[in-house]
Design a protein around this motif. Structure first.
Motif, mmCIF file in Angstrom:
data_model
loop_
_atom_site.group_PDB
_atom_site.id
_atom_site.type_symbol
_atom_site.label_atom_id
_atom_site.label_comp_id
_atom_site.label_asym_id
_atom_site.label_seq_id
_atom_site.Cartn_x
_atom_site.Cartn_y
_atom_site.Cartn_z
ATOM 1 N N LEU A 264 -4.020 8.752 -0.564
ATOM 2 C CA LEU A 264 -4.498 7.461 -1.004
ATOM 3 C C LEU A 264 -5.736 7.190 -0.374
ATOM 4 O O LEU A 264 -5.626 7.104 1.148
ATOM 5 N N GLN A 265 -6.593 6.535 -0.931
ATOM 6 C CA GLN A 265 -7.676 6.160 0.020
ATOM 7 C C GLN A 265 -8.293 4.747 -0.515
ATOM 8 O O GLN A 265 -7.840 4.241 -1.313
ATOM 9 N N VAL A 266 -8.123 4.030 0.794
ATOM 10 C CA VAL A 266 -7.954 2.670 0.335
ATOM 11 C C VAL A 266 -10.067 2.160 0.188
ATOM 12 O O VAL A 266 -10.651 2.794 1.227
ATOM 13 N N THR B 126 0.931 -1.333 -0.261
ATOM 14 C CA THR B 126 -0.006 -0.194 -0.164
ATOM 15 C C THR B 126 0.556 1.406 0.156
ATOM 16 O O THR B 126 0.600 2.541 -0.903
ATOM 17 N N SER C 5 -0.659 9.930 3.618
ATOM 18 C CA SER C 5 -0.657 10.023 1.939
ATOM 19 C C SER C 5 -2.117 10.837 1.614
ATOM 20 O O SER C 5 -2.660 9.976 2.072
ATOM 21 N N ARG D 132 -4.246 0.183 5.584
ATOM 22 C CA ARG D 132 -4.813 1.873 6.371
ATOM 23 C C ARG D 132 -3.828 2.322 6.749
ATOM 24 O O ARG D 132 -2.888 3.213 7.262
ATOM 25 N N ALA E 224 0.924 4.790 -2.768
ATOM 26 C CA ALA E 224 0.413 5.666 -2.477
ATOM 27 C C ALA E 224 1.612 6.719 -2.628
ATOM 28 O O ALA E 224 1.228 7.774 -3.307
ATOM 29 N N VAL F 114 -1.351 3.454 4.329
ATOM 30 C CA VAL F 114 -1.633 5.138 3.739
ATOM 31 C C VAL F 114 -0.655 5.803 3.946
ATOM 32 O O VAL F 114 -0.453 6.945 3.325
#
Length: 230
Positions: free
Chosen positions: A106-108, A74, A104, A98, A78, A101
């Motif tokens: 970035l959305q999971v 992840t 950053s 999570r 990101a 991330v």
């Protein structure tokens, strides 16, 4: 903006074809999904390229592994500047993503139940829950993990939106314009139906990519979205 709510799935075998399709679609599309086929064909390089061109990118890798591996993977995504990344919505996987991330943007998104599955498919995999109940459980676990949203079919949108309110983004594949072939999808809706049921974004691939005029197909869906969300 309504035009940002259509995510076109670049389910193509190589970077050259993906670039050509993006050029064909032009300003009709501002959000692209890079899935496994394209990613394994070198497509992750397009994340930064498209981002520099003002597009948003959804990296659809459906990560699921031990926590340390998911967290580090992840973090790598990101760094590329993607907007969304998918992981399978298992509690340990969600929590690890999570952490990856960090700070950053970035959305999971947690994948609840694949849109090619129905109740009998889940039973064959050993699940005791049906699709509706498993999606509800995954939504609760996603909220507890603090991730941004869910991937779910149009059939579960209404119940999930009622359960989570606006706390989670709901991103919906399995969307087909009226009259389009279903392919391997089992739980589907039209773009207008998906937004009426509570979707934030829809993901569309083959009905655009395989259309005689992909740009016209994308613009028709954008017009339907604009009407449905006005």
């Amino acid at each position: 903006m309504p035009s940002n709510r259509l995510i076109v799935a670049l389910d193509l075998p190589d970077v050259a074809q993906a670039r050509d399709m993006a050029a064909t679609l032009g300003d009709a599309v501002s959000f692209y999904k890079i899935g496994m086929e394209l990613a394994y064909g070198g497509g992750l390089a397009l994340v930064e390229e498209f981002s520099r061109a003002g597009k948003q990118v959804f990296v659809d890798l459906k990560l699921h592994d031990i926590g340390a591996t998911v967290e580090k993977a992840t973090a790598q995504i990101a760094r590329l500047g993607a907007r969304f990344l998918t992981v399978h919505a298992f509690p340990q996987t969600l929590a690890a993503a999570r952490r990856g991330v960090g700070d950053s943007p970035l959305q999971v998104l947690g994948v609840t139940v694949m849109t090619s599955y129905d109740d009998s498919d889940l039973a064959a995999c050993g699940y005791r829950l049906n699709v509706r109940d498993l999606v509800a459980l995954r939504a609760k676990q996603a909220q507890e993990a603090g991730i941004a949203g869910l991937i779910l079919s149009p059939e579960e949108l209404v119940a999930t939106r009622e359960a989570v309110g606006r706390a989670l983004l709901l991103v919906t594949p399995g969307v087909r314009p009226a009259g389009a072939a279903l392919g391997d999808q089992k739980r589907v809706a039209t773009p207008a139906q998906a937004f009426a049921r509570g979707a934030d974004y829809i993901v569309v691939g083959r009905p655009i990519l395989a259309a005689p005029e992909p740009r016209a197909a994308a613009l028709a869906i954008q017009a339907e979205i604009a009407t449905a969300t006005s």
